[in-house]
Design an enzyme around this catalytic site. Structure first.
Site, PDB file in Angstrom:
ATOM      1  N   GLU A  86       0.837  -1.195   0.000  1.00  0.00           N
ATOM      2  CA  GLU A  86       0.000   0.000   0.000  1.00  0.00           C
ATOM      3  C   GLU A  86       0.874   1.247   0.000  1.00  0.00           C
ATOM      4  O   GLU A  86       1.975   1.242   0.530  1.00  0.00           O
ATOM      5  CB  GLU A  86      -0.893   0.020   1.250  1.00  0.00           C
ATOM      6  CG  GLU A  86      -1.949  -1.069   1.201  1.00  0.00           C
ATOM      7  CD  GLU A  86      -2.815  -1.113   2.456  1.00  0.00           C
ATOM      8  OE1 GLU A  86      -4.030  -1.247   2.312  1.00  0.00           O
ATOM      9  OE2 GLU A  86      -2.271  -1.023   3.565  1.00  0.00           O
ATOM     10  N   CYS A 100       3.488   8.701   0.791  1.00  0.00           N
ATOM     11  CA  CYS A 100       4.125   7.806   1.746  1.00  0.00           C
ATOM     12  C   CYS A 100       4.287   6.454   1.050  1.00  0.00           C
ATOM     13  O   CYS A 100       3.298   5.826   0.660  1.00  0.00           O
ATOM     14  CB  CYS A 100       3.224   7.682   2.980  1.00  0.00           C
ATOM     15  SG  CYS A 100       3.802   6.473   4.162  1.00  0.00           S
ATOM     16  N   CYS A 107       7.297  -6.673   7.081  1.00  0.00           N
ATOM     17  CA  CYS A 107       8.478  -6.190   7.795  1.00  0.00           C
ATOM     18  C   CYS A 107       8.940  -7.289   8.739  1.00  0.00           C
ATOM     19  O   CYS A 107       8.117  -7.995   9.321  1.00  0.00           O
ATOM     20  CB  CYS A 107       8.132  -4.928   8.590  1.00  0.00           C
ATOM     21  SG  CYS A 107       9.554  -4.186   9.416  1.00  0.00           S
ATOM     22  N   CYS A 111       7.451  -4.662  15.486  1.00  0.00           N
ATOM     23  CA  CYS A 111       7.184  -3.738  16.588  1.00  0.00           C
ATOM     24  C   CYS A 111       5.754  -3.999  17.068  1.00  0.00           C
ATOM     25  O   CYS A 111       4.858  -4.229  16.247  1.00  0.00           O
ATOM     26  CB  CYS A 111       7.324  -2.291  16.125  1.00  0.00           C
ATOM     27  SG  CYS A 111       8.964  -1.928  15.465  1.00  0.00           S
ATOM     28  N   CYS A 114       2.621  -1.987  15.582  1.00  0.00           N
ATOM     29  CA  CYS A 114       2.539  -1.735  14.136  1.00  0.00           C
ATOM     30  C   CYS A 114       1.855  -2.877  13.386  1.00  0.00           C
ATOM     31  O   CYS A 114       2.202  -4.047  13.573  1.00  0.00           O
ATOM     32  CB  CYS A 114       3.946  -1.524  13.590  1.00  0.00           C
ATOM     33  SG  CYS A 114       4.007  -1.355  11.803  1.00  0.00           S
ATOM     34  N   CYS A 331      -0.054   6.193  10.007  1.00  0.00           N
ATOM     35  CA  CYS A 331       1.199   5.519  10.389  1.00  0.00           C
ATOM     36  C   CYS A 331       0.911   4.184  11.041  1.00  0.00           C
ATOM     37  O   CYS A 331       0.127   4.094  11.975  1.00  0.00           O
ATOM     38  CB  CYS A 331       1.959   6.335  11.421  1.00  0.00           C
ATOM     39  SG  CYS A 331       2.534   7.888  10.847  1.00  0.00           S
TER      40      CYS A 331
HETATM   41  N1  SAH Z   1       9.914   0.926   9.466  1.00  0.00           N
HETATM   42  C1  SAH Z   1      10.146   2.311   9.548  1.00  0.00           C
HETATM   43  C2  SAH Z   1       9.221   3.142   8.684  1.00  0.00           C
HETATM   44  C3  SAH Z   1       7.763   2.769   8.621  1.00  0.00           C
HETATM   45  S1  SAH Z   1       6.760   3.088   9.981  1.00  0.00           S
HETATM   46  C4  SAH Z   1      10.100   2.761  10.991  1.00  0.00           C
HETATM   47  O1  SAH Z   1       9.688   1.983  11.842  1.00  0.00           O
HETATM   48  O2  SAH Z   1      10.523   3.883  11.253  1.00  0.00           O
HETATM   49  C5  SAH Z   1       6.527   4.848  10.034  1.00  0.00           C
HETATM   50  C6  SAH Z   1       6.287   5.389  11.441  1.00  0.00           C
HETATM   51  O3  SAH Z   1       5.008   4.968  11.956  1.00  0.00           O
HETATM   52  C7  SAH Z   1       7.313   4.877  12.436  1.00  0.00           C
HETATM   53  O4  SAH Z   1       7.747   5.888  13.300  1.00  0.00           O
HETATM   54  C8  SAH Z   1       6.512   3.861  13.201  1.00  0.00           C
HETATM   55  O5  SAH Z   1       7.071   3.578  14.440  1.00  0.00           O
HETATM   56  C9  SAH Z   1       5.167   4.507  13.284  1.00  0.00           C
HETATM   57  N2  SAH Z   1       4.085   3.609  13.659  1.00  0.00           N
HETATM   58  C10 SAH Z   1       4.019   2.279  13.503  1.00  0.00           C
HETATM   59  N3  SAH Z   1       2.851   1.805  13.978  1.00  0.00           N
HETATM   60  C11 SAH Z   1       2.154   2.862  14.445  1.00  0.00           C
HETATM   61  C12 SAH Z   1       0.860   3.021  15.020  1.00  0.00           C
HETATM   62  N4  SAH Z   1       0.064   1.993  15.215  1.00  0.00           N
HETATM   63  N5  SAH Z   1       0.454   4.253  15.382  1.00  0.00           N
HETATM   64  C13 SAH Z   1       1.256   5.334  15.145  1.00  0.00           C
HETATM   65  N6  SAH Z   1       2.474   5.252  14.584  1.00  0.00           N
HETATM   66  C14 SAH Z   1       2.926   4.024  14.240  1.00  0.00           C
HETATM   67 FE1  SF4 Z   2       8.579  -2.551  10.740  1.00  0.00          FE
HETATM   68 FE2  SF4 Z   2       6.351  -1.400  11.607  1.00  0.00          FE
HETATM   69 FE3  SF4 Z   2       8.449  -1.611  13.218  1.00  0.00          FE
HETATM   70 FE4  SF4 Z   2       8.539   0.113  11.157  1.00  0.00          FE
HETATM   71  S1  SF4 Z   2       7.179   0.224  12.925  1.00  0.00           S
HETATM   72  S2  SF4 Z   2      10.133  -1.341  11.801  1.00  0.00           S
HETATM   73  S3  SF4 Z   2       7.328  -1.055   9.647  1.00  0.00           S
HETATM   74  S4  SF4 Z   2       7.258  -3.332  12.361  1.00  0.00           S
END
Ligand code: SAH
Ligand code: SF4
Length: 343
Positions: A86, A100, A107, A111, A114, A331
């Site tokens: 996406e 974006c 991934c 995390c 996420c 995000c």
């Molecule tokens: N993998 C990279 C880039 C993609 S995520 C990273 O982790 O930085 C882009 C941003 O969205 C990151 O700062 C991530 O931590 C944040 N993010 C992930 N899940 C989220 C959520 N559920 N609510 C708000 N931000 C989130």
């Molecule tokens: Fe991967 Fe989501 Fe963590 Fe970014 S925030 S490193 S996309 S698992």
């Protein structure tokens, strides 16, 4: 669309003069033509060659959804092997258009907060699959006489675990013959992959760097970001310091506000201490719901109080405006399985 040099080589190997490559690039990127049949400059045998051998897009639109405000436009794409990604177009009030992009299918890093990590990892995207996400939206905006001004690598995936393709896609986005997007208008967000942060300081010093910090200490950070075990905060902060010394660029730290996890007053003081005297900016991100049991976003008041403490310590801080929550385009909500009913 593959890049100019590859295109030239392909043509020459097939007995077609290489200048045709420039004509195709011009037609695609400057005239917004996405069918060879409209490229009047090409003789018909060249058009036929392209039609048989080189689709302009390496990705295919499956579905689109537009937020109720109309500001956010999320598109689900299918790749040649059937995998899905996406990307999101955001229209800001000041007229800026930001795309974006995703850098991986899924991934590896999982995390806790996420949605992308939940689905597991499938594969890296090619540079072409990355730039075609931007090309898709560029083409959409053409009808409004507008264009993509900014690109953020904040979609699915960890850009620094697909480093070479990300760097190559950035140089294409920046190229005057294609998108001509300024390096300062491109942001890469990483969860903190130290070797690549070091490399990035050499390879792309004008590109903006955002680090997903999300916690003021290793205890909290490792509990929500497993990668923090491999790259502890002390080492990460040292690397960030070196980065700013080398590039003189301000790092943007992302901090998702999680109720009762990382949002207390003492967390804010600890964060301020961690970033003390760094050339930086903190972006507090409201948590976007992703079905994780027991995980909630901080209240507005809590976030404001957290912000005030950082300000007290003279740390530049903003609260990120989250667009597209209603279509799961914000995000951390991109999962490559959008189920909207438009398009
Ligand atoms: N993998 C990279 C880039 C993609 S995520 C990273 O982790 O930085 C882009 C941003 O969205 C990151 O700062 C991530 O931590 C944040 N993010 C992930 N899940 C989220 C959520 N559920 N609510 C708000 N931000 C989130
Ligand atoms: Fe991967 Fe989501 Fe963590 Fe970014 S925030 S490193 S996309 S698992």
């Amino acid at each position: 669309m593959i890049e100019l040099n590859e295109l030239r080589t392909l043509l020459v190997e097939n007995g077609i003069p290489s200048y045709r490559a420039n004509q195709v690039m011009h037609a695609v990127y400057k005239e917004g033509k996405i069918n060879y049949s409209n490229m009047t400059v090409l003789p018909s045998f060249v058009k036929e060659f392209f039609e048989m051998n080189l689709p302009i897009f390496s990705i295919e639109k499956v579905r689109e959804s537009i937020s109720s405000s109309g500001n956010t436009h999320k598109t689900l794409f299918r790749l040649h092997d059937g995998k899905k990604i996406e990307a999101v177009l955001m229209r800001f009030k000041d007229g800026r258009k930001t795309v974006c992009v995703s850098s991986q299918v899924g991934c590896t890093l999982k995390c806790k907060f996420c949605a992308t990590g939940k689905g597991g990892f499938k594969r890296n995207l090619t540079y072409e699959e990355i730039t075609d996400q931007v090309l898709y939206f560029q083409n959409l905006l053409k009808d409004e006489d507008s264009h993509v001004g900014n690109v953020v690598f904040m979609g699915m995936g960890e850009p620094f675990l697909n480093y070479d393709n990300v760097i190559k896609s950035i140089s294409i986005l920046n190229d005057p013959i294609t998108f001509n997007i300024g390096l300062r208008n491109i942001t890469v967000s990483t969860s903190g992959i130290i070797p690549q942060i070091k490399q990035f300081a050499d390879d792309a010093r004008q590109v903006k760097l955002a680090i997903s910090l999300h916690a003021p200490n290793d205890k909290i950070r490792t509990s929500i970001m497993p990668i923090a075990k491999k790259y502890p905060l002390k080492e990460l902060m040292l690397t960030c310091k070196e980065y700013t010394e080398k590039t003189h660029r301000r790092i943007s730290y992302e901090y998702v506000m999680l109720r009762g996890i990382n949002d207390s007053d003492s967390n804010a003081h600890e964060l301020s201490k961690l970033l003390h005297e760094q050339l930086c900016h903190v972006n507090l991100i409201p948590y976007n719901e992703t079905n994780v049991k027991g995980m909630k976003g901080s209240t507005k008041n809590r976030t404001e109080q957290f912000k005030k403490i950082l300000e007290l310590h003279k740390i530049p801080v903003t609260v990120r405006i989250s667009l597209g929550k209603d279509i799961k385009a914000a995000c951390g909500q991109l999962a490559g399985k959008s189920s909207c009913n438009l398009g």
